[in-house]
Every structure is written in C-alpha cells, then in structure tokens.
Write a protein that holds these residues in place. Sequence first.
Motif, PDB file in Angstrom:
ATOM      1  N   GLU A  10       0.827  -1.224   0.124  1.00 25.46           N
ATOM      2  CA  GLU A  10       0.085  -0.006  -0.030  1.00 25.46           C
ATOM      3  C   GLU A  10       0.967   1.275  -0.037  1.00 25.46           C
ATOM      4  OE1 GLU A  10      -3.307  -0.098  -0.164  1.00 25.46           O
ATOM      5  OE2 GLU A  10      -3.717  -2.085  -0.054  1.00 25.46           O
ATOM      6  N   GLN A  11       0.546   2.255  -1.110  1.00 29.97           N
ATOM      7  CA  GLN A  11       1.369   3.249  -1.013  1.00 29.97           C
ATOM      8  C   GLN A  11       0.764   4.506  -1.554  1.00 29.97           C
ATOM      9  OE1 GLN A  11       4.288   4.611  -0.252  1.00 29.97           O
ATOM     10  NE2 GLN A  11       4.592   6.273  -1.495  1.00 29.97           N
ATOM     11  N   ASP A  12       0.506   5.534  -0.468  1.00 27.50           N
ATOM     12  CA  ASP A  12      -0.401   6.661  -0.763  1.00 27.50           C
ATOM     13  C   ASP A  12      -1.893   6.328  -1.091  1.00 27.50           C
ATOM     14  OD1 ASP A  12       1.763   8.309  -0.269  1.00 27.50           O
ATOM     15  OD2 ASP A  12       2.288   8.261  -2.488  1.00 27.50           O
ATOM     16  N   GLY A  13      -2.243   5.195  -0.450  1.00 29.42           N
ATOM     17  CA  GLY A  13      -3.800   4.934  -0.833  1.00 29.42           C
ATOM     18  C   GLY A  13      -3.816   4.128  -1.800  1.00 29.42           C
ATOM     19  N   LYS A  14      -2.706   3.470  -2.712  1.00 27.30           N
ATOM     20  CA  LYS A  14      -3.043   2.610  -3.812  1.00 27.30           C
ATOM     21  C   LYS A  14      -2.613   1.555  -3.240  1.00 27.30           C
ATOM     22  CE  LYS A  14      -1.838   4.470  -7.743  1.00 27.30           C
ATOM     23  NZ  LYS A  14      -0.910   4.904  -8.720  1.00 27.30           N
ATOM     24  N   ARG A  15      -2.975   0.374  -3.907  1.00 23.04           N
ATOM     25  CA  ARG A  15      -2.495  -1.063  -3.785  1.00 23.04           C
ATOM     26  C   ARG A  15      -1.537  -1.270  -5.013  1.00 23.04           C
ATOM     27  NH1 ARG A  15      -4.105  -5.604  -1.365  1.00 23.04           N
ATOM     28  NH2 ARG A  15      -4.040  -7.615  -2.332  1.00 23.04           N
ATOM     29  N   ILE A  16      -0.272  -1.692  -4.668  1.00 24.96           N
ATOM     30  CA  ILE A  16       0.639  -1.782  -5.746  1.00 24.96           C
ATOM     31  C   ILE A  16       1.326  -3.232  -6.001  1.00 24.96           C
ATOM     32  CG2 ILE A  16       2.858  -0.976  -6.793  1.00 24.96           C
ATOM     33  CD1 ILE A  16       2.329   1.766  -5.411  1.00 24.96           C
ATOM     34  N   ALA A  17       1.050  -3.579  -7.168  1.00 25.07           N
ATOM     35  CA  ALA A  17       1.303  -5.232  -7.231  1.00 25.07           C
ATOM     36  C   ALA A  17       3.078  -5.106  -7.169  1.00 25.07           C
ATOM     37  CB  ALA A  17       0.989  -5.616  -8.406  1.00 25.07           C
ATOM     38  N   LEU A  18       3.674  -6.109  -6.517  1.00 24.21           N
ATOM     39  CA  LEU A  18       5.241  -6.399  -6.742  1.00 24.21           C
ATOM     40  C   LEU A  18       5.712  -7.788  -7.633  1.00 24.21           C
ATOM     41  CD1 LEU A  18       6.206  -5.971  -3.157  1.00 24.21           C
ATOM     42  CD2 LEU A  18       6.148  -4.295  -4.917  1.00 24.21           C
ATOM     43  N   ARG A  19       6.477  -7.389  -8.490  1.00 27.37           N
ATOM     44  CA  ARG A  19       7.140  -8.576  -8.961  1.00 27.37           C
ATOM     45  C   ARG A  19       8.531  -8.921  -8.420  1.00 27.37           C
ATOM     46  NH1 ARG A  19       6.489  -7.982 -15.368  1.00 27.37           N
ATOM     47  NH2 ARG A  19       7.437  -6.065 -14.983  1.00 27.37           N
ATOM     48  N   CYS A  20       8.964 -10.114  -8.428  1.00 23.58           N
ATOM     49  CA  CYS A  20      10.425 -10.291  -7.654  1.00 23.58           C
ATOM     50  C   CYS A  20      10.863 -11.519  -8.480  1.00 23.58           C
ATOM     51  CB  CYS A  20      10.310 -10.353  -6.066  1.00 23.58           C
ATOM     52  SG  CYS A  20       9.624 -11.897  -5.557  1.00 23.58           S
ATOM     53  N   HIS A  21      12.545 -11.499  -8.450  1.00 25.05           N
ATOM     54  CA  HIS A  21      13.378 -12.403  -8.699  1.00 25.05           C
ATOM     55  C   HIS A  21      13.859 -12.904  -7.316  1.00 25.05           C
ATOM     56  CE1 HIS A  21      13.963 -12.796 -13.126  1.00 25.05           C
ATOM     57  NE2 HIS A  21      13.997 -11.495 -13.368  1.00 25.05           N
ATOM     58  N   ILE A  22      13.973 -14.172  -7.187  1.00 23.03           N
ATOM     59  CA  ILE A  22      14.507 -14.727  -6.178  1.00 23.03           C
ATOM     60  C   ILE A  22      15.263 -15.739  -6.455  1.00 23.03           C
ATOM     61  CG2 ILE A  22      12.619 -16.307  -5.807  1.00 23.03           C
ATOM     62  CD1 ILE A  22      13.246 -15.948  -2.719  1.00 23.03           C
ATOM     63  N   GLY A  23      16.873 -15.801  -5.785  1.00 20.29           N
ATOM     64  CA  GLY A  23      17.643 -16.662  -6.082  1.00 20.29           C
ATOM     65  C   GLY A  23      18.373 -17.213  -4.815  1.00 20.29           C
ATOM     66  N   MET A  24      18.891 -18.524  -4.743  1.00 15.35           N
ATOM     67  CA  MET A  24      19.643 -19.037  -3.673  1.00 15.35           C
ATOM     68  C   MET A  24      20.948 -19.716  -4.066  1.00 15.35           C
ATOM     69  SD  MET A  24      18.023 -21.224  -0.369  1.00 15.35           S
ATOM     70  CE  MET A  24      18.216 -22.745  -1.408  1.00 15.35           C
ATOM     71  N   THR A  25      21.928 -19.506  -3.006  1.00 20.20           N
ATOM     72  CA  THR A  25      23.096 -20.313  -3.186  1.00 20.20           C
ATOM     73  C   THR A  25      23.752 -20.707  -1.832  1.00 20.20           C
ATOM     74  OG1 THR A  25      25.149 -19.958  -4.158  1.00 20.20           O
ATOM     75  CG2 THR A  25      24.759 -18.118  -3.203  1.00 20.20           C
ATOM     76  N   THR A  26      24.527 -21.569  -1.829  1.00 19.89           N
ATOM     77  CA  THR A  26      25.358 -22.202  -0.814  1.00 19.89           C
ATOM     78  C   THR A  26      26.489 -21.718  -0.506  1.00 19.89           C
ATOM     79  OG1 THR A  26      25.975 -24.031  -1.846  1.00 19.89           O
ATOM     80  CG2 THR A  26      23.834 -24.415  -0.952  1.00 19.89           C
ATOM     81  N   PHE A  27      26.885 -21.749   0.635  1.00 17.84           N
ATOM     82  CA  PHE A  27      28.410 -21.405   0.765  1.00 17.84           C
ATOM     83  C   PHE A  27      29.078 -22.015   2.139  1.00 17.84           C
ATOM     84  CE2 PHE A  27      25.932 -18.269   3.375  1.00 17.84           C
ATOM     85  CZ  PHE A  27      26.674 -18.186   4.435  1.00 17.84           C
ATOM     86  N   GLY A  28      30.207 -21.972   2.198  1.00 19.02           N
ATOM     87  CA  GLY A  28      30.828 -22.686   3.482  1.00 19.02           C
ATOM     88  C   GLY A  28      31.878 -23.499   2.862  1.00 19.02           C
ATOM     89  N   GLY A  29      32.475 -23.546   1.697  1.00 18.50           N
ATOM     90  CA  GLY A  29      33.559 -24.317   1.217  1.00 18.50           C
ATOM     91  C   GLY A  29      34.731 -23.356   1.582  1.00 18.50           C
ATOM     92  N   SER A  30      35.670 -23.611   0.736  1.00 17.91           N
ATOM     93  CA  SER A  30      37.065 -22.577   1.031  1.00 17.91           C
ATOM     94  C   SER A  30      36.733 -21.580   0.271  1.00 17.91           C
ATOM     95  CB  SER A  30      38.199 -23.382   0.194  1.00 17.91           C
ATOM     96  OG  SER A  30      37.785 -23.549  -1.331  1.00 17.91           O
ATOM     97  N   GLU A  31      35.950 -21.091  -0.397  1.00 16.79           N
ATOM     98  CA  GLU A  31      35.770 -19.601  -0.764  1.00 16.79           C
ATOM     99  C   GLU A  31      34.722 -18.850   0.027  1.00 16.79           C
ATOM    100  OE1 GLU A  31      36.171 -16.674  -2.161  1.00 16.79           O
ATOM    101  OE2 GLU A  31      36.626 -17.920  -3.798  1.00 16.79           O
ATOM    102  N   THR A  32      35.402 -18.041   0.528  1.00 13.22           N
ATOM    103  CA  THR A  32      34.473 -17.089   1.306  1.00 13.22           C
ATOM    104  C   THR A  32      34.595 -15.673   0.914  1.00 13.22           C
ATOM    105  OG1 THR A  32      36.461 -16.916   2.855  1.00 13.22           O
ATOM    106  CG2 THR A  32      34.970 -18.815   3.451  1.00 13.22           C
ATOM    107  N   ASP A  33      34.757 -15.435  -0.158  1.00 12.63           N
ATOM    108  CA  ASP A  33      34.851 -14.040  -0.529  1.00 12.63           C
ATOM    109  C   ASP A  33      33.485 -13.455  -0.636  1.00 12.63           C
ATOM    110  OD1 ASP A  33      34.569 -11.898  -2.739  1.00 12.63           O
ATOM    111  OD2 ASP A  33      36.668 -12.000  -2.490  1.00 12.63           O
ATOM    112  N   PRO A  34      33.070 -12.526  -0.163  1.00 15.66           N
ATOM    113  CA  PRO A  34      31.438 -12.260   0.018  1.00 15.66           C
ATOM    114  C   PRO A  34      31.004 -11.631  -1.425  1.00 15.66           C
ATOM    115  CG  PRO A  34      32.741 -10.923   1.773  1.00 15.66           C
ATOM    116  CD  PRO A  34      33.777 -11.684   0.674  1.00 15.66           C
ATOM    117  N   ASP A  35      31.938 -10.978  -2.324  1.00 14.43           N
ATOM    118  CA  ASP A  35      31.405 -10.585  -3.720  1.00 14.43           C
ATOM    119  C   ASP A  35      31.176 -11.591  -4.532  1.00 14.43           C
ATOM    120  OD1 ASP A  35      31.152  -7.899  -3.225  1.00 14.43           O
ATOM    121  OD2 ASP A  35      33.313  -7.576  -3.630  1.00 14.43           O
TER     122      ASP A  35
END
Length: 276
Positions: A225-250
Amino acid sequence: MERSVYISGADLAAQVAAQRMIGEGGKGFRGPVACESWHEVPPGGVVVGSLAQDAQGEGPVRQDGVTSVVIVPTHAAGLEATRRGADHYIVAAEVDGPVPEAVALQIRRADGIRSSGFGNGVIDQVNCVDGEAFRWLIAYTGAVVHRHGQIGYMILLRVLPEEPVPEEVLAELICTRLCTTMRSADIVSWLGRNWFASLVATGLTLEGAQVLAGRVREACGRPIEQDGKRIALRCHIGMTTFGGSETDPDVILDRAAAAVDQSTWSNFSDSMQEVP
C-alpha cells in the motif's frame, strides 16, 4: 557477466544499433541473434527492437532478467516506451552515433553493480544490517561453517513494483517483511535500489532452506500500500550455498545474482534456482 544481444524483427536501425553495441561499447556481448519477438529472449539476454516491428503493438515488457533496448522515432516516444517497460531507448536517427555504445556501457555497469557495487542501504529494522556489515557477516559466517563442515545459505531478491515507489519506502517495507519471515538468528540487508538479501544461519538442510526461501518469496510478493494505492510487486529470487573454501563475499553475492538471473518474474510461484 557475458550477455547475448538479440534483434527483434528486421528493422535496419535495430540491426545497426545492435552491431554498434557489440562492436564497440559492449565488450563481453555476443551475437547478434535474430528472434521473432521480445518474449523469446532468455534470461540474461539483451534485446534490441523497434516498436514499429512489434506485431502485437505491445512493445517490450520486463521479463525474466531480459534487458530491452527499443528504437524509437523521438525522445518523447522513448520516454513512453520506458514507462511501458523498456529498460533503454535509442532514437533511430542516432543509431550511427555513439549512443548505442553508451547504452551498452550502461548495461555493463548495471551488471557490475550487483556484486562489488551493491549499495550500502541502511534500514532501521531488527536483524537488518547495512551492506558493509552484511559483507563482513558473509565472510565471517562462511569461515565458521567451513571449520565446522556445515553449509550456509544466501537468499537474494530483486523486487520491482509495478508503479514507481520511492526506494526508501520499498526498502523499509521489504526489510520488514524479511525480518518477520526469517528466523530470529538470520540476517537481512537492503543492498541498495531494489536488491535485498538474507543470510540464513546454519542448522538447515537444503530442503529446509528452500522451504524458507519459498516463505520469503510469498511474503515479498504480496502487494504493498502506497499513498492509498495497492501496488503489485514482481520479484526475482535466487539462492546459493556457501561454506567451502571460498568465503569472498562478492563471489558469493555474484553466485546468488546468477541464480536470480535464472529465475522468473512472479508473485508467488517463480522457479527457484540454486547455484552450488
């Protein structure tokens, strides 16, 4: 990120623009590849076309991580095209000049923003940290789970409202939803613009992490809800695992961004992609 450039239709101006994007400004671009319509381009592609060549008269739409560049007769037509969903426009009379190269460079810079250039947004929510702290937590958590032989999970979202919403307003709403959806030990962050991330604490199987990601997807796909209007959202979502030898955040963020590129726009039922 390497992209392919597609040409929609047989418009000469679109062909010239695509060739200049690839030949000069778009290092790393491949193609061009011909396609029948805007909707045939796969995620990660860049499509160049003219509205005059669109048989349905609908023009480009935001879809599946595709970047659209539309050839238009005037700047006014270009502004209208971007309002309707195009990412960039080029005036037909300027396709022989430097404009296509400039657009290609814009696209490349936007690709770079997703990883090392992610913003440093701050939202005052429980368990919500800024981008710099989030990077530190990725590296720290990655090192911890690696020592213990465990697995961590990164969930990355790109949320796009159907109508313009101030970035700070959208960020506060989405971060609030993330904080109330994630577990108490999990961390969320606004990475600037329309990018959000969740760092999932250990103790979950891959199946459990996917269930949690599904809850996140549903929560962040609900209209706002924004300024009295109902606004639909679209989203991309992705997931990855980590915890091996590679710990570089980027590197970890970039893997998650690749998973986002492979997902589909949806409110509740997009195809979750996981990049190991």
